[in-house]
Scaffold this motif. Structure first.
Motif, PDB file in Angstrom:
ATOM      1  N   SER A  21       0.838  -1.199   0.000  1.00 19.95           N
ATOM      2  CA  SER A  21       0.000   0.000   0.000  1.00 19.95           C
ATOM      3  C   SER A  21       0.872   1.248   0.000  1.00 19.95           C
ATOM      4  O   SER A  21       2.041   1.216   0.404  1.00 19.95           O
ATOM      5  N   ALA A  22       0.290   2.356  -0.436  1.00 21.84           N
ATOM      6  CA  ALA A  22       1.024   3.621  -0.455  1.00 21.84           C
ATOM      7  C   ALA A  22       1.458   4.018   0.947  1.00 21.84           C
ATOM      8  O   ALA A  22       2.597   4.454   1.158  1.00 21.84           O
ATOM      9  N   LYS A  23       0.559   3.859   1.912  1.00 24.41           N
ATOM     10  CA  LYS A  23       0.886   4.234   3.291  1.00 24.41           C
ATOM     11  C   LYS A  23       2.037   3.388   3.833  1.00 24.41           C
ATOM     12  O   LYS A  23       2.914   3.881   4.540  1.00 24.41           O
ATOM     13  N   LEU A  80       5.354   4.483   1.923  1.00 22.35           N
ATOM     14  CA  LEU A  80       5.811   5.820   2.291  1.00 22.35           C
ATOM     15  C   LEU A  80       6.203   5.924   3.765  1.00 22.35           C
ATOM     16  O   LEU A  80       6.750   6.947   4.183  1.00 22.35           O
ATOM     17  N   LEU A  94       3.412  -1.988  -6.689  1.00 20.73           N
ATOM     18  CA  LEU A  94       2.990  -0.652  -6.295  1.00 20.73           C
ATOM     19  C   LEU A  94       1.940  -0.156  -7.280  1.00 20.73           C
ATOM     20  O   LEU A  94       2.041  -0.407  -8.481  1.00 20.73           O
ATOM     21  N   SER A 154      -1.040   5.250  -8.196  1.00 18.00           N
ATOM     22  CA  SER A 154      -1.456   6.374  -7.353  1.00 18.00           C
ATOM     23  C   SER A 154      -0.371   6.787  -6.363  1.00 18.00           C
ATOM     24  O   SER A 154      -0.336   7.950  -5.928  1.00 18.00           O
ATOM     25  N   ILE A 155       0.518   5.871  -6.021  1.00 20.79           N
ATOM     26  CA  ILE A 155       1.579   6.197  -5.064  1.00 20.79           C
ATOM     27  C   ILE A 155       2.498   7.278  -5.626  1.00 20.79           C
ATOM     28  O   ILE A 155       3.123   8.041  -4.884  1.00 20.79           O
ATOM     29  N   ASN A 196       2.705  11.202  -4.802  1.00 17.10           N
ATOM     30  CA  ASN A 196       3.385  11.712  -3.626  1.00 17.10           C
ATOM     31  C   ASN A 196       4.781  12.222  -3.999  1.00 17.10           C
ATOM     32  O   ASN A 196       5.041  12.502  -5.163  1.00 17.10           O
ATOM     33  N   ILE A 227      10.243   8.586  -3.387  1.00 13.55           N
ATOM     34  CA  ILE A 227       9.797   7.265  -3.832  1.00 13.55           C
ATOM     35  C   ILE A 227      10.875   6.585  -4.666  1.00 13.55           C
ATOM     36  O   ILE A 227      11.185   5.404  -4.474  1.00 13.55           O
TER      37      ILE A 227
END
Length: 227
Positions: free
Chosen positions: A65-67, A70, A96, A99-100, A103, A108
């Motif tokens: 997940s992005a969370k 990150l 991944l 949408s990530i 950020n 990244i």
């Protein structure tokens, strides 16, 4: 190759899809311990597979997940788990979503490069669903693009979907990237994708979500049938 998308086996509701509980886990922050557990479990399974000639060539893909990605210290977490289980890092693939990349792109890319240095590979999931940019794509240490199932679903009847799929495959090939199509449910879809140059597929045509014990039994049965 096997893709690891977590399911929740509920005592009363049976199998709950990730689409139902993952958003809640994201909102509450539970996605962090869940994500760590999934990664640790995946690496433990790769370690077990390495000991068996029937499974030692399998690659396991894990959605991140992005969370989770990150979160500070994610790269160190991946390295620690990979080293602790003593797996071949090239057998682990982290998926991944596009949408990530909305950020901090530089951060990244730095994290991806840090993880790539130990041999872990990256796949860009849901490719072509709205956040694609060739400007960032050329800078990411990717191994694979994953064609979103929304383009595969109507491949037989929608000429636009067919054109998009052909374009993604051609672009991936020109950039020396592997490509996999998700949501493949019919032999007709697989055939069209294959003609276009896609060699890897994921979907109900090949199998439905199952417990790892059932998957291992299927592998064993396949080997015994070929013996």
């Amino acid at each position: 190759m096997e893709s690891s998308i977590i399911r929740w086996v509920h005592p009363k509701r049976n199998m709950v899809s990730p689409g139902e509980f993952i958003p809640i886990a994201e909102e509450t922050g539970l996605i962090l311990p869940i994500g760590k557990w999934v990664l640790d479990t995946a690496c433990a399974q790769l370690s077990a597979w390495q000991l068996d000639p029937q499974t030692r060539d399998l690659i396991l893909s894990v959605n991140v997940s992005a969370k989770q990605f990150l979160n500070k210290g994610f790269a160190a977490q991946v390295k620690e788990i990979v080293q602790r289980h003593g797996i071949n890092p090239a057998k682990l693939k982290l998926e991944l979503t596009e949408s990530i990349l909305l950020n901090d792109l530089e951060s990244i890319i730095s994290t991806m490069n840090d993880i790539s240095k130990i041999g872990v590979r990256f796949s860009l999931d849901d490719f072509g669903t709205g956040y694609s940019s060739l400007q960032y794509l050329k800078r990411l240490p990717l191994h694979q693009l994953k064609i979103d199932q929304s383009f595969v679903r109507d491949l037989m009847v929608d000429t636009n979907d067919k054109a998009i799929v052909n374009t993604i495959i051609a672009m991936a090939q020109s950039m020396n990237l592997d490509v996999i199509a998700e949501g493949v449910e019919t032999e007709e879809q697989r055939h069209l994708l294959s003609i276009a140059g896609c060699k890897h597929f994921q979907g109900y045509l090949f199998g439905r979500p199952m417990k790892i014990s059932m998957f291992n039994d299927q592998i064993k049965q396949k080997w015994e049938a070929q013996a």
